[in-house]
Each structure stands twice: as C-alpha cells, then as structure tokens.
Design an enzyme around this catalytic site. Structure first.
Site, mmCIF file in Angstrom:
data_model
loop_
_atom_site.group_PDB
_atom_site.id
_atom_site.type_symbol
_atom_site.label_atom_id
_atom_site.label_comp_id
_atom_site.label_asym_id
_atom_site.label_seq_id
_atom_site.Cartn_x
_atom_site.Cartn_y
_atom_site.Cartn_z
ATOM 1 N N GLU A 107 22.802 -3.869 -12.654
ATOM 2 C CA GLU A 107 21.933 -3.087 -13.539
ATOM 3 C C GLU A 107 21.202 -1.976 -12.796
ATOM 4 O OE1 GLU A 107 22.091 -6.388 -13.455
ATOM 5 O OE2 GLU A 107 22.511 -7.108 -15.485
ATOM 6 N N PHE A 128 15.258 -19.720 -21.382
ATOM 7 C CA PHE A 128 16.295 -19.304 -20.433
ATOM 8 C C PHE A 128 16.373 -17.771 -20.380
ATOM 9 C CE2 PHE A 128 20.813 -18.223 -19.523
ATOM 10 C CZ PHE A 128 20.800 -18.612 -18.196
ATOM 11 N N GLN A 129 16.296 -17.229 -19.205
ATOM 12 C CA GLN A 129 16.336 -15.785 -18.948
ATOM 13 C C GLN A 129 15.229 -15.019 -19.677
ATOM 14 O OE1 GLN A 129 20.482 -14.514 -19.437
ATOM 15 N NE2 GLN A 129 20.800 -14.944 -17.257
ATOM 16 N N LYS A 148 16.386 -11.070 -29.569
ATOM 17 C CA LYS A 148 17.726 -11.303 -30.091
ATOM 18 C C LYS A 148 17.730 -11.407 -31.621
ATOM 19 C CE LYS A 148 21.830 -13.899 -28.791
ATOM 20 N NZ LYS A 148 22.406 -14.903 -27.872
ATOM 21 N N MET A 166 17.310 6.986 9.890
ATOM 22 C CA MET A 166 15.977 7.565 9.763
ATOM 23 C C MET A 166 14.919 6.641 10.362
ATOM 24 S SD MET A 166 14.343 10.164 9.052
ATOM 25 C CE MET A 166 14.951 11.344 7.865
HETATM 26 C C1 LIG Z 1 15.710 0.314 -0.690
HETATM 27 C C2 LIG Z 1 15.194 0.867 0.589
HETATM 28 N N1 LIG Z 1 14.969 0.047 1.629
HETATM 29 C C3 LIG Z 1 14.512 0.545 2.799
HETATM 30 C C4 LIG Z 1 14.258 1.880 2.937
HETATM 31 C C5 LIG Z 1 13.706 2.439 4.251
HETATM 32 N N2 LIG Z 1 14.648 3.389 4.847
HETATM 33 C C6 LIG Z 1 14.537 4.736 4.679
HETATM 34 S S1 LIG Z 1 15.761 5.574 5.426
HETATM 35 C C7 LIG Z 1 16.445 4.170 6.016
HETATM 36 C C8 LIG Z 1 17.685 4.211 6.857
HETATM 37 C C9 LIG Z 1 18.864 4.704 6.116
HETATM 38 O O1 LIG Z 1 20.011 4.458 6.894
HETATM 39 P P1 LIG Z 1 21.421 5.008 6.445
HETATM 40 O O2 LIG Z 1 21.680 4.696 5.054
HETATM 41 O O3 LIG Z 1 22.437 4.538 7.410
HETATM 42 O O4 LIG Z 1 21.225 6.580 6.543
HETATM 43 P P2 LIG Z 1 20.867 7.495 7.803
HETATM 44 O O5 LIG Z 1 19.385 7.583 7.907
HETATM 45 O O6 LIG Z 1 21.472 6.862 9.013
HETATM 46 O O7 LIG Z 1 21.479 8.807 7.475
HETATM 47 C C10 LIG Z 1 15.703 3.046 5.632
HETATM 48 C C11 LIG Z 1 16.030 1.665 6.009
HETATM 49 C C12 LIG Z 1 14.475 2.687 1.799
HETATM 50 N N3 LIG Z 1 14.216 3.993 1.793
HETATM 51 N N4 LIG Z 1 14.974 2.162 0.653
#
Ligand SMILES: Cc1ncc(C[n+]2csc(CCOP(=O)(O)OP(=O)(O)O)c2C)c(N)n1
Length: 579
Positions: free
Chosen positions: A68, A130-131, A180, A494
C-alpha cells in the site's frame, strides 16, 4: 453487459434515482471526478468496493501495487506529472497503516490525493475487531482532511468534498474511511454533484491590492532583488505567469527542489538550486540581496539553513496561497496572499521592465567558481571511479531535458536535482519535504501513468531501491515502461557522507549489501544491465532509453564520493562549503 454496467451508464442522467450500493456510488463518483487510474490493494474490509470494481474494468484502470505504501507513492507520482488527483485504495488495519508514509509525504509536499480505506462493519467499531485500526486518528496529522463514513447515503457528498479539498487551494491528501456495511448498503442514488465550496474553508485568501502595490514598489526600487521559487508555481499552473514576471523584472531566480522545472533549467535568469546541496551563488547571494521575493515556497530548513542568519539584510516579499506559510519561518515585510496565478500578473503589471546586468554577473562569477571547484570534476572526472554527476550529465545529453526524472532519497537525489536538465514543468518528481527512501520506484510507476507519452527515468540508490523493490511486480504486471537507474555506491551514501564529515568517519551501519539487481529484474521479466566502466556508460544509457519497455540499469559509482556544495546543518546559507 452486466447489471452494474447498465446501472453505470444510466447514472449519468441527473436527478434520476437509482438504487445502488455504496460501492457503486463511490465508483460513479470517481468517474465523475475524472479519475481514470486507481492504485490499490484489496482486503477483507474493502471487498465490496473491489467487487463493484469488477464491473467497472473498462472505465477505471486499477493498478495492483505490491504494498500500500507503493500505492500512495504511485498516486503521488501520478498526481505530480498529470496535475490530477491521485486515487489510492487500501483495506483496513495493516492496509490503512501502510498508507501513512505516503500520506505524510503527500501532505508535506502538497500533493492532491484521495485515499479510500475499507473499515470494519460500523457495529464492530471500537471492539478491536479483526483488522480494525483507528485510521482517522492515525492519519489526522498527515491529511488535509479525513472522514469516516458509516452510511452509504453520505458517500457521494463526502467524495465530492474530498476531491474539492484535495485539489483546491494548497493541495493535499484526503482519506475517506468507509465501513463495510456502508459499502454494501443499497440506497437511492441521485447522481453526483461536484463540490464547489465548504463552509469555513477558504482555499484562496483574498488578494489585498495594497500588498501587491507595496511589493511592486519594493521591487522597482531594488538594486539587488532575488527571486526564490517553489512548487507553488507549478501547483498553481502559473508557469507562464511566472516566466513573464521573471523576464519583465530581469531578476535572477533560484529554485527549491520541488520548484525545479517551473521555468526551464537553461533559462538565462535561472541561477540554480537553493539549499543544503544547492548552488553556490544562490545560497551566498541570499545573504547579499536587498529584496527577496519568495514565490510559492515555504522556507524549509533545508533551504534556509540557520534562520537567524538568513537574509537579514533583505526586505522579504512572500507570495503564497497558504496564509499559514506567511511569517512561519521567515518574517515577510510584504505578505502577498493568494494564488500566484492571480497575484503574479497583478504584480507584473506594476513593475518596471529592467535588466539587472551587474547583479546577474555576480551570480555568474559564483557559478564560475563552482564550475571550477565542483561541477566540472563531478560531471567530467575523466579518470577514476564513475561519479553520479557524470551519469546524470550523460543522461541529459541523451534525453535533452525532455524526460521526467523521478528520484529516491539520498546523494543520488541531490546530484540528480542539481544536474538534471528540465525543459518542462512537472518533470522533477522527488520526495522533497519528507525525504522518503523507497519513494522512487513506485512514484515512477505513477508518474508514467500520469504522463504516458513521456520518458520516465527513476534514479534510485542501492539502499532506497531495496525499500520498495517489490513494485517491480507492479511494473511486470501492468506492462508499463519505466527506466530504472540504480546508482550503486554500496553505501547508504548520504548518511555515510554525514558520518564522514561530522562524526569522524565512524561509519556506523551504512555499508549495505545488495542482491544481483539485474537478476532480480530478470526474474520479473524486466531487461537490465550492470556497468562498472566509464567506457560503457553512453552505450548502456542509450540501450536503456531505446529499449521497448521497462529496463533496469545498475551503474557502479564511486563508493565514498561526497555531494558538494553543502550548507552544514546549523550553518548559514552563506557559509556553504565547496569541499
Ligand atoms: C525511510 C527512510 N529511512 C531512512 C532515511 C535516512 N536516509 C536518508 S538518505 C539515506 C541513505 C540513502 O542511501 P541510498 O539509497 O543508497 O542512496 P545514496 O545516498 O547512496 O545515493 C538514509 C538512510 C530516509 N530518508 N528515509
């Protein structure tokens, strides 16, 4: 033709009462609102609606997503490229809670959506059935409006209100939860009447002429005026009005990542991207301009950096449709409330035609420095490991600014937003406010349904791709054409960058292993290729773009490359670092 279809065709005649179920009334309403595509996933509490949908297959396309959350991001991608309202279905309980991330993303990025959730029978509400989950309370902070229906007669009116609220004023997501029994209940349906007002809800604030005049005065006497524009321009379909304003005023204009593309990237007055990983000139000049004109943007902290050192020298003019944005983060000297499609022409009429040649030259000088210290090395490294920038640069060469670029979240997102070229509006689809990893793949699916004639390229990191990769199944089954480019640096890049720069290179749980993405795509009957050599880049991108149907290209890029420039968190925009 079966009964429900016969009913459906007769229902278009107004005032004729037809005895239908709540579910049929819902689908009729969706059609009346112009819905052509629904992203969804069925389950027990929404089964009557899915049963009705069986008879509407030729009128409503339903795309079965694999989760979803993917449905909501697809709905967002669809809304962003098409300008229409994204429609998403989910069941109660886990189906409903899985919508939350996408709703929050749509709420913070002002994306119009109507999500329909099934709910347990009304007589079971509050019994931990349920749910059963209290989706109304769960989603209240992440929706523009939500409502629970327990009686079918409410469905047409509430749906009309939902669409009106989702798309009017500052757009946003709306959720309707339907028990429902209401989906099953038969009632005398009188046809669908779209909503054009809601008591005590004013989507557009009244335009105050005196503020337009004050704004024009400030602009006319400014020596160093600077325009910042955000998504409000494209949400208001005001691209042309904005371009006319920029060109008549001769004022340099910089964009937030959601504003990208509202005027083309290569427009001579487009001076680049704002914010943490934005361009050098726009960030530094924010603290040098004398009049700051913010159009449809909300001074997000990623854009402003440290607020007490943000544009303190400047008079601020803020054009926004949402009065709550005025004075929220940055105090406006002149608040121009209103829809910028209406306020911009009024303002343009009062300003003098000018060219700010010297002031613009200052931006060019900053650009030259950035080109020499950062951009050229990133786009044309020549030797060593491939950079994300050169991949985007080559993609630009081939797509010539015509493609829709959908990004996930991380370094690749910042690089793609910095370097991708856009000739058209509604082309840069990204999770700006929430920064939701996993957004990219499902949003690209939705973006393609929203703009079927355009090339859609999803740029995704190896981390984010693994959050929603099950949506490859949606691509497989729907047969759409989405180009997927994974920029694999074998890190959660990042976060690794921040750990390197601000945590003494203590790499804490950021090295991430990946499956064989090409084999994975192959198992979904999606063609693909992996490259590690620079010499293969152009041919691989060409093959991907020329391929008929979806394609996954994995590009192995430098492991420990950083995105610069960067405004470190807590710093002023003018303290932007080039390395
Ligand atoms: C759902 C979620 N969890 C954690 C983060 C924190 N976060 C931001 S950028 C990042 C790293 C992303 O890594 P990747 O997808 O390999 O992309 P890159 O930065 O290497 O281009 C994380 C963990 C986030 N933005 N969203």
């Amino acid at each position: 033709m079966d009964t429900a279809q016969e009913e459906a065709t007769t229902l278009t005649e107004p005032k004729k009462t037809v005895n239908v179920s709540g579910s049929v009334a819902l689908l009729e309403g969706l059609i009346a609102e112009g819905t052509d595509t629904i992203f969804g996933y069925p389950g027990g509490a929404i089964m009557p609606i899915y049963d009705a949908l069986y008879d509407y297959k030729d009128k409503l396309k339903h795309i079965l997503v694999r989760h979803e959350q993917g449905g909501t991001h697809a709905g967002q991608g669809y809304a962003r490229t098409s300008g229409k309202v994204g429609v998403v279905f989910g069941t109660s309980g886990p189906g409903a809670t899985n919508l939350v991330t996408g709703l929050a993303d749509a709420q913070i990025d002002s994306t119009p959506m109507v999500c329909i959730t099934g709910q347990v029978y009304a007589h079971l509400l509050g019994t931990d059935a349920f749910q059963e989950t209290d989706v109304i309370n769960i989603t209240t902070p992440v929706t523009k409006w939500n409502y629970q229906i327990t009686d079918a007669t409410e469905i047409p009116g509430v749906l009309a209100k939902a669409f009106y609220i989702a798309r009017s004023g500052r757009p946003g997501p709306v959720l309707i939860d339907i028990t429902k029994n209401a989906q099953l209940q038969m009632f005398d349906y009188e046809g669908y009447t779209p909503c054009d007002h809601v008591r005590s809800y004013r989507p557009k604030p009244l335009i105050r002429k005196e503020y337009i005049e004050q704004a024009a005065e400030l602009i006319n006497s400014a020596k160093k005026p600077f325009i910042l524009f955000g998504q409000g321009v494209s949400l208001g379909n005001a691209e042309q009005e904005f371009k006319t304003f920029v060109e008549k005023s001769g004022i340099p204009a910089a964009w937030t990542i959601l504003g990208a593309g509202a005027i083309s990237t290569d427009h001579p007055l487009n001076v680049g991207m704002l914010g943490m990983h934005g361009n050098y000139g726009p960030n530094v000049q924010t603290n040098a301009c004398d009049v700051l004109i913010a159009v449809g943007m909300r001074f997000d902290d990623r854009v402003t950096g440290r607020l007490d050192k943000y544009a303190k020298q400047a008079k601020v003019i803020h054009l926004d449709i949402d009065p709550a944005e005025i004075d929220k983060n940055v105090k406006a000297d002149v608040p121009v409330w209103g829809d910028c499609k209406e306020t911009l022409p009024l303002l343009t009429a009062l300003i003098e035609e000018k060219q700010h040649t010297e002031w613009l030259a200052e931006f060019r000088a900053f650009d030259k420095t950035e080109q020499e210290t950062v951009i050229q090395k990133e786009l044309n490294p020549g030797t060593g490991e491939m950079t994300m920038g050169e991949v985007i640069n080559q993609l630009n060469e081939l797509t010539k600014g015509e493609a829709v670029i959908v990004t996930d979240v991380g370094q690749h997102q910042m690089v793609a937003c910095r370097y991708a070229k856009f000739n058209h509006t509604r082309s840069n689809i990204t999770s700006g406010g929430l920064g939701t990893m996993g957004f990219g793949l499902p949003a690209a699916i939705g973006a393609k349904f929203g703009a079927p004639d355009r090339t859609v390229v999803a740029v995704i990191g190896d981390g984010g791709f693994q959050m929603t990769l099950q949506e490859l199944g949606t691509i497989m089954q729907s047969g759409i054409d989405v180009k997927i480019m994974i920029l694999n640096n074998r890190f959660l890049g990042m976060v690794r960058q921040w750990q390197q720069l601000f945590h003494d290179k203590r790499y804490s749980f950021v090295d991430i292993a990946s499956p064989d993405f090409v084999k994975l795509a192959d198992s979904y009957y999606i063609a693909g290729r992996k490259i590690s050599e620079r010499d293969d880049l152009v041919s691989a991108l060409t093959d991907m773009l020329n391929h008929k149907g979806s394609y996954l290209l994995e590009v192995m890029v430098a492991q420990e490359h950083n995105v610069f420039p960067m405004v470190p968190q807590g710093s002023s925009v003018s303290e932007i670092r080039l390395k």
